[in-house]
Design an enzyme around this catalytic site. Structure first.
Site, mmCIF file in Angstrom:
data_model
loop_
_atom_site.group_PDB
_atom_site.id
_atom_site.type_symbol
_atom_site.label_atom_id
_atom_site.label_comp_id
_atom_site.label_asym_id
_atom_site.label_seq_id
_atom_site.Cartn_x
_atom_site.Cartn_y
_atom_site.Cartn_z
ATOM 1 N N ASN A 108 46.353 -17.112 83.397
ATOM 2 C CA ASN A 108 45.068 -16.501 83.743
ATOM 3 C C ASN A 108 43.917 -17.176 82.995
ATOM 4 O OD1 ASN A 108 46.635 -14.844 85.246
ATOM 5 N ND2 ASN A 108 46.503 -13.085 83.883
ATOM 6 N N ASP A 110 40.857 -15.712 82.789
ATOM 7 C CA ASP A 110 39.833 -14.697 82.555
ATOM 8 C C ASP A 110 39.564 -14.402 81.079
ATOM 9 O OD1 ASP A 110 42.095 -13.004 81.879
ATOM 10 O OD2 ASP A 110 42.335 -12.624 84.020
ATOM 11 N N HIS A 125 46.074 -22.696 81.766
ATOM 12 C CA HIS A 125 45.094 -23.179 82.750
ATOM 13 C C HIS A 125 43.658 -23.108 82.232
ATOM 14 C CE1 HIS A 125 48.115 -22.482 86.273
ATOM 15 N NE2 HIS A 125 48.291 -23.629 85.675
ATOM 16 N N CYS A 133 29.899 -30.088 79.857
ATOM 17 C CA CYS A 133 29.147 -31.037 80.688
ATOM 18 C C CYS A 133 30.021 -32.258 80.972
ATOM 19 C CB CYS A 133 27.870 -31.466 79.960
ATOM 20 S SG CYS A 133 26.994 -32.773 80.838
ATOM 21 N N CYS A 162 21.419 -32.541 79.142
ATOM 22 C CA CYS A 162 21.217 -33.804 79.879
ATOM 23 C C CYS A 162 21.125 -33.628 81.395
ATOM 24 C CB CYS A 162 22.344 -34.778 79.542
ATOM 25 S SG CYS A 162 23.896 -34.386 80.374
ATOM 26 N N PRO A 227 55.618 -5.745 91.380
ATOM 27 C CA PRO A 227 55.983 -4.852 92.489
ATOM 28 C C PRO A 227 56.693 -5.592 93.625
ATOM 29 C CG PRO A 227 53.585 -5.122 92.345
ATOM 30 C CD PRO A 227 54.169 -5.833 91.170
ATOM 31 N N ALA A 244 51.631 -3.848 86.578
ATOM 32 C CA ALA A 244 51.663 -4.344 85.202
ATOM 33 C C ALA A 244 51.184 -3.320 84.163
ATOM 34 C CB ALA A 244 50.801 -5.604 85.122
HETATM 35 P P1 OAD Z 1 49.645 -15.426 92.188
HETATM 36 O O1 OAD Z 1 48.457 -14.896 92.924
HETATM 37 O O2 OAD Z 1 50.355 -16.596 92.747
HETATM 38 O O3 OAD Z 1 50.721 -14.259 92.067
HETATM 39 C C1 OAD Z 1 50.363 -12.972 91.656
HETATM 40 C C2 OAD Z 1 51.623 -12.168 91.456
HETATM 41 O O4 OAD Z 1 51.262 -10.900 90.937
HETATM 42 C C3 OAD Z 1 52.409 -11.895 92.739
HETATM 43 O O5 OAD Z 1 53.794 -12.140 92.518
HETATM 44 C C4 OAD Z 1 52.166 -10.393 93.014
HETATM 45 O O6 OAD Z 1 53.285 -9.748 93.611
HETATM 46 C C5 OAD Z 1 51.973 -9.877 91.610
HETATM 47 N N1 OAD Z 1 51.158 -8.656 91.513
HETATM 48 C C6 OAD Z 1 50.145 -8.246 92.302
HETATM 49 N N2 OAD Z 1 49.607 -7.109 91.838
HETATM 50 C C7 OAD Z 1 50.289 -6.788 90.704
HETATM 51 C C8 OAD Z 1 50.189 -5.744 89.742
HETATM 52 N N3 OAD Z 1 49.256 -4.781 89.853
HETATM 53 N N4 OAD Z 1 51.051 -5.745 88.706
HETATM 54 C C9 OAD Z 1 51.990 -6.725 88.573
HETATM 55 N N5 OAD Z 1 52.119 -7.746 89.434
HETATM 56 C C10 OAD Z 1 51.283 -7.773 90.502
HETATM 57 O O7 OAD Z 1 49.179 -15.646 90.684
HETATM 58 P P2 OAD Z 1 49.811 -16.574 89.566
HETATM 59 O O8 OAD Z 1 51.294 -16.564 89.645
HETATM 60 O O9 OAD Z 1 49.172 -16.184 88.294
HETATM 61 O O10 OAD Z 1 46.059 -21.720 88.961
HETATM 62 O O11 OAD Z 1 49.264 -17.963 90.046
HETATM 63 C C11 OAD Z 1 49.420 -19.073 89.267
HETATM 64 C C12 OAD Z 1 48.267 -20.009 89.409
HETATM 65 O O12 OAD Z 1 47.996 -20.265 90.796
HETATM 66 C C13 OAD Z 1 46.949 -19.523 88.883
HETATM 67 O O13 OAD Z 1 46.823 -19.654 87.494
HETATM 68 C C14 OAD Z 1 45.986 -20.435 89.578
HETATM 69 C C15 OAD Z 1 46.588 -20.498 90.965
HETATM 70 O O14 OAD Z 1 46.454 -21.714 91.608
HETATM 71 C C16 OAD Z 1 44.935 -22.404 88.685
HETATM 72 O O15 OAD Z 1 43.839 -21.930 88.859
HETATM 73 C C17 OAD Z 1 45.157 -23.773 88.161
#
Ligand code: OAD
Length: 256
Positions: A108, A110, A125, A133, A162, A227, A244
């Site tokens: 994440n 954030d 990430h 810049c 700049c 979930p 979560a």
């Molecule tokens: P994803 O959007 O690929 O996956 C989110 C996961 O969270 C899914 O498996 C959902 O089922 C689960 N989910 C949704 N709501 C939830 C909740 N309330 N509690 C628990 N789980 C829940 O996100 P990431 O796996 O983090 O990269 O994605 C990885 C990367 O893909 C990100 O960091 C980003 C993106 O490209 C970059 O920006 C480089």
């Protein structure tokens, strides 16, 4: 019979070194959109400009058409700026305070883990709120930029020193991980967690799944909180099909 919550709460109580691996699902409980799945940022197949969002959010596009990349980076940044950490981030930080062998590997951008108090933290990430810049390497924050604009953004944002284009310190599509993230991942490989809890990630990146596989091979117990089934569901020992923040809170309560 023990419920999955009771079982995992017992594991959390006994573990000295827990590794939390987190993704967008954790921050979904703070109101941020995930990337994949229903309501995810990548759900719209093409942007208004008719290109895949992954292309708009690529390092190459930022170089050629920073205005276009920034249109979508701004959406992500604004969502982060308008939200904050939730009970799940708090629980993870509390576990670290009690047990200093705890680590977090997050995808994440954030900054919520840091804001909640986690310090043994790998933000693989990067973080959205820090901007650099591309011309002169001047570092600033999204907050400072917004203040200087009086609220209304100039896109792409320009360096106050700049006038070069600034970019967030995050990994864009097609870019390598930053050197410090690679070094942190290498160092993580030398630590031996006794418990790994994967929270809210679809598990698409090997550098996120590998530490789970490695820990499992070394005898650690592995757990997933999500979930929906993901790429790691088949490799973990315990799965809790829950959201979560609520699940982490229940685990923490039950473990004390
Ligand atoms: P994803 O959007 O690929 O996956 C989110 C996961 O969270 C899914 O498996 C959902 O089922 C689960 N989910 C949704 N709501 C939830 C909740 N309330 N509690 C628990 N789980 C829940 O996100 P990431 O796996 O983090 O990269 O994605 C990885 C990367 O893909 C990100 O960091 C980003 C993106 O490209 C970059 O920006 C480089």
């Amino acid at each position: 019979m023990a419920t999955p919550i009771d079982t995992v709460a017992g594991l959390l109580r006994d573990a000295e070194a827990t590794l939390f691996v987190t993704g967008a699902g954790l921050s979904a409980d703070s109101g941020l959109p995930t990337y994949r799945g229903v309501g995810g940022l990548y759900e719209r197949e093409l942007t208004d400009e008719g290109i895949p969002i992954e292309v708009a959010l690529s390092g190459e596009m930022l170089g050629h058409r920073p205005d276009l990349s920034w249109k979508y980076l701004w959406e992500i940044g604004a969502a982060c700026a308008g939200a904050t950490f939730n009970r799940g981030h708090e629980v993870i930080a509390e576990v670290e305070r009690r047990k200093p062998g705890t680590w977090v590997l997050t995808q994440n951008v954030d900054g919520f883990h840091h804001a909640a108090g986690s310090r043994n933290l790998i933000e693989v990430h990067g973080r959205m709120s820090t901007l650099t810049c591309v011309e002169c390497d001047h570092v600033t924050t999204a907050e400072a930029m917004l203040e200087s604009y009086g609220g209304e953004p100039e896109l792409p944002p320009r360096c106050p020193e700049c006038r070069g284009v600034v970019r967030p310190d995050v990994v864009l599509f097609g870019e390598m991980l930053p050197a410090n993230a690679i070094a942190q991942l290498d160092a993580l490989a030398d630590r031996e967690p006794d418990l790994v809890i994967v929270v809210g990630t679809s598990g698409v990146f090997p550098y996120v799944v590998d530490p789970v596989l490695r820990a499992s091979a070394a005898g650690a117990t592995t757990v997933e909180i999500n979930p929906v089934e993901s790429a790691v569901s088949g490799i973990v020992e315990h799965r809790i099909a829950g959201t979560a923040a609520e699940t982490l809170d229940r685990l923490w309560q039950a473990s004390r």
